[in-house]
Scaffold this motif. Sequence first.
Motif, PDB file in Angstrom:
ATOM      1  N   GLY A   9       4.823  -0.080  -4.015  1.00  9.03           N
ATOM      2  CA  GLY A   9       6.207  -0.277  -3.602  1.00  9.03           C
ATOM      3  C   GLY A   9       6.332  -0.314  -2.089  1.00  9.03           C
ATOM      4  N   PRO A  10       7.492  -0.764  -1.583  1.00  6.22           N
ATOM      5  CA  PRO A  10       7.677  -0.902  -0.133  1.00  6.22           C
ATOM      6  C   PRO A  10       7.512   0.412   0.642  1.00  6.22           C
ATOM      7  CG  PRO A  10       9.423  -2.042  -1.311  1.00  6.22           C
ATOM      8  CD  PRO A  10       8.627  -1.275  -2.331  1.00  6.22           C
ATOM      9  N   GLU A  11       8.082   1.497   0.121  1.00  4.23           N
ATOM     10  CA  GLU A  11       7.974   2.780   0.825  1.00  4.23           C
ATOM     11  C   GLU A  11       6.532   3.278   0.847  1.00  4.23           C
ATOM     12  OE1 GLU A  11      10.772   5.765  -0.420  1.00  4.23           O
ATOM     13  OE2 GLU A  11      12.447   4.352  -0.305  1.00  4.23           O
ATOM     14  N   GLY A  12       5.841   3.139  -0.259  1.00  6.88           N
ATOM     15  CA  GLY A  12       4.446   3.574  -0.321  1.00  6.88           C
ATOM     16  C   GLY A  12       3.557   2.754   0.589  1.00  6.88           C
ATOM     17  N   ALA A  13       3.808   1.440   0.634  1.00  2.00           N
ATOM     18  CA  ALA A  13       3.012   0.566   1.499  1.00  2.00           C
ATOM     19  C   ALA A  13       3.255   0.887   2.970  1.00  2.00           C
ATOM     20  CB  ALA A  13       3.337  -0.899   1.211  1.00  2.00           C
ATOM     21  N   GLU A  14       4.512   1.150   3.318  1.00  3.58           N
ATOM     22  CA  GLU A  14       4.799   1.496   4.708  1.00  3.58           C
ATOM     23  C   GLU A  14       4.201   2.860   5.053  1.00  3.58           C
ATOM     24  OE1 GLU A  14       8.466   1.665   7.872  1.00  3.58           O
ATOM     25  OE2 GLU A  14       8.654   0.398   6.106  1.00  3.58           O
ATOM     26  N   ALA A  15       4.211   3.788   4.112  1.00  5.69           N
ATOM     27  CA  ALA A  15       3.596   5.100   4.340  1.00  5.69           C
ATOM     28  C   ALA A  15       2.084   4.951   4.557  1.00  5.69           C
ATOM     29  CB  ALA A  15       3.882   6.035   3.168  1.00  5.69           C
ATOM     30  N   ALA A  16       1.447   4.096   3.761  1.00  7.22           N
ATOM     31  CA  ALA A  16       0.007   3.865   3.934  1.00  7.22           C
ATOM     32  C   ALA A  16      -0.272   3.280   5.315  1.00  7.22           C
ATOM     33  CB  ALA A  16      -0.516   2.937   2.847  1.00  7.22           C
ATOM     34  N   TRP A  17       0.559   2.339   5.746  1.00  6.65           N
ATOM     35  CA  TRP A  17       0.407   1.751   7.077  1.00  6.65           C
ATOM     36  C   TRP A  17       0.570   2.818   8.155  1.00  6.65           C
ATOM     37  CZ3 TRP A  17       4.205   1.550  10.838  1.00  6.65           C
ATOM     38  CH2 TRP A  17       3.851   0.851  11.988  1.00  6.65           C
ATOM     39  N   LEU A  18       1.565   3.707   8.004  1.00  4.88           N
ATOM     40  CA  LEU A  18       1.777   4.780   8.978  1.00  4.88           C
ATOM     41  C   LEU A  18       0.551   5.678   9.066  1.00  4.88           C
ATOM     42  CD1 LEU A  18       3.992   6.376  10.770  1.00  4.88           C
ATOM     43  CD2 LEU A  18       3.999   7.885   8.783  1.00  4.88           C
ATOM     44  N   VAL A  19       0.018   6.050   7.914  1.00  7.71           N
ATOM     45  CA  VAL A  19      -1.188   6.887   7.892  1.00  7.71           C
ATOM     46  C   VAL A  19      -2.323   6.169   8.619  1.00  7.71           C
ATOM     47  CG1 VAL A  19      -2.980   7.823   6.363  1.00  7.71           C
ATOM     48  CG2 VAL A  19      -0.558   8.211   5.846  1.00  7.71           C
ATOM     49  N   LEU A  20      -2.464   4.893   8.368  1.00  6.13           N
ATOM     50  CA  LEU A  20      -3.507   4.124   9.039  1.00  6.13           C
ATOM     51  C   LEU A  20      -3.270   4.068  10.544  1.00  6.13           C
ATOM     52  CD1 LEU A  20      -6.004   2.361   9.029  1.00  6.13           C
ATOM     53  CD2 LEU A  20      -4.526   0.415   8.488  1.00  6.13           C
ATOM     54  N   GLN A  21      -2.041   3.790  10.965  1.00  5.91           N
ATOM     55  CA  GLN A  21      -1.713   3.743  12.398  1.00  5.91           C
ATOM     56  C   GLN A  21      -2.078   5.048  13.099  1.00  5.91           C
ATOM     57  OE1 GLN A  21      -1.106   0.549  13.751  1.00  5.91           O
ATOM     58  NE2 GLN A  21       0.648   1.395  14.789  1.00  5.91           N
ATOM     59  N   HIS A  22      -1.992   6.141  12.377  1.00 12.09           N
ATOM     60  CA  HIS A  22      -2.258   7.452  12.961  1.00 12.09           C
ATOM     61  C   HIS A  22      -3.707   7.912  12.760  1.00 12.09           C
ATOM     62  CE1 HIS A  22       2.298   8.573  12.953  1.00 12.09           C
ATOM     63  NE2 HIS A  22       1.996   7.601  13.791  1.00 12.09           N
ATOM     64  N   SER A  23      -4.543   7.073  12.210  1.00 12.67           N
ATOM     65  CA  SER A  23      -5.962   7.415  12.010  1.00 12.67           C
ATOM     66  C   SER A  23      -6.756   7.127  13.279  1.00 12.67           C
ATOM     67  CB  SER A  23      -6.532   6.617  10.824  1.00 12.67           C
ATOM     68  OG  SER A  23      -5.865   6.938   9.641  1.00 12.67           O
ATOM     69  N   ILE A  24      -6.199   7.492  14.416  1.00 12.82           N
ATOM     70  CA  ILE A  24      -6.734   7.093  15.710  1.00 12.82           C
ATOM     71  C   ILE A  24      -8.077   7.710  16.050  1.00 12.82           C
ATOM     72  CG2 ILE A  24      -4.452   6.515  16.606  1.00 12.82           C
ATOM     73  CD1 ILE A  24      -4.467   9.206  18.098  1.00 12.82           C
ATOM     74  N   ALA A  25      -8.444   8.766  15.374  1.00 11.11           N
ATOM     75  CA  ALA A  25      -9.738   9.396  15.635  1.00 11.11           C
ATOM     76  C   ALA A  25     -10.858   8.745  14.819  1.00 11.11           C
ATOM     77  CB  ALA A  25      -9.668  10.900  15.338  1.00 11.11           C
ATOM     78  N   GLU A  26     -10.528   7.658  14.105  1.00 11.13           N
ATOM     79  CA  GLU A  26     -11.507   6.994  13.240  1.00 11.13           C
ATOM     80  C   GLU A  26     -11.503   5.483  13.490  1.00 11.13           C
ATOM     81  OE1 GLU A  26     -11.907   8.469   9.354  1.00 11.13           O
ATOM     82  OE2 GLU A  26     -10.973  10.381   9.848  1.00 11.13           O
ATOM     83  N   PRO A  27     -12.085   5.067  14.621  1.00 12.05           N
ATOM     84  CA  PRO A  27     -12.062   3.646  14.987  1.00 12.05           C
ATOM     85  C   PRO A  27     -12.627   2.712  13.916  1.00 12.05           C
ATOM     86  CG  PRO A  27     -12.885   4.960  16.813  1.00 12.05           C
ATOM     87  CD  PRO A  27     -12.746   5.875  15.638  1.00 12.05           C
ATOM     88  N   GLY A  28     -13.721   3.081  13.305  1.00 13.18           N
ATOM     89  CA  GLY A  28     -14.327   2.206  12.297  1.00 13.18           C
ATOM     90  C   GLY A  28     -13.401   1.973  11.115  1.00 13.18           C
ATOM     91  N   PHE A  29     -12.735   3.011  10.676  1.00  8.08           N
ATOM     92  CA  PHE A  29     -11.809   2.908   9.557  1.00  8.08           C
ATOM     93  C   PHE A  29     -10.636   2.006   9.931  1.00  8.08           C
ATOM     94  CE2 PHE A  29      -8.185   4.928   7.131  1.00  8.08           C
ATOM     95  CZ  PHE A  29      -8.525   4.398   5.898  1.00  8.08           C
ATOM     96  N   MET A  30     -10.083   2.203  11.125  1.00 12.45           N
ATOM     97  CA  MET A  30      -8.948   1.382  11.544  1.00 12.45           C
ATOM     98  C   MET A  30      -9.354  -0.084  11.681  1.00 12.45           C
ATOM     99  SD  MET A  30      -6.789   3.757  14.210  1.00 12.45           S
ATOM    100  CE  MET A  30      -5.380   2.627  14.281  1.00 12.45           C
TER     101      MET A  30
END
Length: 182
Positions: free
Chosen positions: A53-74
């Motif tokens: 759903g839209p909220e879940g997808a945006e939440a996943a994107w937010l989590v990814l945006q904040h995964s700044i300590a993991e360059p390879g994952f991003m």
Amino acid sequence: MASRDERVRAELQAEGTLLEGYHPRMEAVHRANAADLRALMEEHGWPSEALVGPEGAEAAWLVLQHSIAEPGFMRHCRTLIDEASRIGLVPRWQFAYLDDRIRVFEGKAQRFGTQFDLTPDGPELNALEDPSQVDRWRREAGLGPVSEVLSRARGLPLPSHEEYASKQVAGNLWRRDVGWVT
């Protein structure tokens, strides 16, 4: 995951410690969320709107945006989101923000003008790959003009020259230590 991020962010902001470097509590949340997102992706792929759903997808994107300590994952997810956004599974603006964030962390010019610094003299966009094309690229990604980015940032509290210089040094060291730059 997004709620945990927002809760800890609000707690640190209330304490006045959120903007004092990369707070260890915030980093711990970001790393835990990245691990949870990675596990979810291994089982289901990228959490697109069709899947969560839209909220879940945006939440996943937010989590990814904040995964700044993991360059390879991003970087890996940037490829997935680029592909997913090109076929309409996620909004293109998600790719724009992620791509710019990664580029700025890597010390490269951004394309979409989503990233800026608060300097003692006011907000300044990070370097742009092609200033003459940025508003076109933003429109294609579903974003407004780049001037809106700076307008929204005006009025935010500005650092002193000393605070800004210290933040720049600390940020450069952190980017090297984490692996964004060599």
